[in-house]
Design a protein around this motif. Structure first.
Motif, mmCIF file in Angstrom:
data_model
loop_
_atom_site.group_PDB
_atom_site.id
_atom_site.type_symbol
_atom_site.label_atom_id
_atom_site.label_comp_id
_atom_site.label_asym_id
_atom_site.label_seq_id
_atom_site.Cartn_x
_atom_site.Cartn_y
_atom_site.Cartn_z
ATOM 1 N N UNK A 121 0.834 -1.195 0.000
ATOM 2 C CA UNK A 121 0.000 0.000 0.000
ATOM 3 C C UNK A 121 0.875 1.254 0.000
ATOM 4 N N UNK A 122 0.469 2.220 -0.810
ATOM 5 C CA UNK A 122 0.963 3.595 -0.701
ATOM 6 C C UNK A 122 -0.296 4.434 -0.634
ATOM 7 N N UNK A 123 -0.515 5.146 0.458
ATOM 8 C CA UNK A 123 -1.790 5.852 0.597
ATOM 9 C C UNK A 123 -1.615 7.359 0.655
ATOM 10 N N UNK A 124 -2.648 8.026 0.146
ATOM 11 C CA UNK A 124 -2.743 9.470 0.269
ATOM 12 C C UNK A 124 -1.761 10.266 -0.562
ATOM 13 N N UNK A 125 -1.396 9.781 -1.720
ATOM 14 C CA UNK A 125 -0.456 10.494 -2.600
ATOM 15 C C UNK A 125 -1.261 11.261 -3.648
ATOM 16 N N UNK A 126 -0.876 12.518 -3.920
ATOM 17 C CA UNK A 126 -1.598 13.342 -4.886
ATOM 18 C C UNK A 126 -0.913 13.289 -6.248
ATOM 19 N N UNK A 127 -1.723 13.032 -7.272
ATOM 20 C CA UNK A 127 -1.240 12.898 -8.646
ATOM 21 C C UNK A 127 -1.910 13.934 -9.538
#
Length: 95
Positions: free
Chosen positions: A32-38
């Motif tokens: 999991x990688x959470x809460x990243x803005x793209x």
């Protein structure tokens, strides 16, 4: 319990330009990688041991108007599938 893993997230996010590996966390089945803005045009891969010899997907994952925003990245270690979902999973926050 979620622990750091040999799988990392790498891409054209922010100023990284494919040079930074962001740690992912695993329960033994998924990472999991959470809460990243793209933003539109951002691309990424998930790679093992910070090397390109085992990296997924085979073509870069690219964000566009329909899927950009703050997301959680879920990578299945066994099937090598990637799911990108709206942020909100109760997993460790991206750094």
């Amino acid at each position: 319990m979620w622990v750091s893993t040999e799988w990392t997230f790498c891409g054209t996010i922010g100023d990284s330009g494919w040079t930074d590996d962001i740690p992912m966390y695993t329960d033994g089945t998924v990472c999991i990688l959470s809460g990243k803005t793209f933003q539109n045009g951002n691309k990424f891969k998930i790679r093992k041991n910070k090397a390109w010899d085992e990296a997924y997907p085979s073509s870069d994952w690219e964000f566009n108007e329909g899927n950009a925003g703050t997301k959680d990245i879920i990578f299945n270690i066994d099937t090598k599938t990637i799911n990108v979902v709206d942020a909100g999973c109760p997993y460790p926050t991206a750094q």
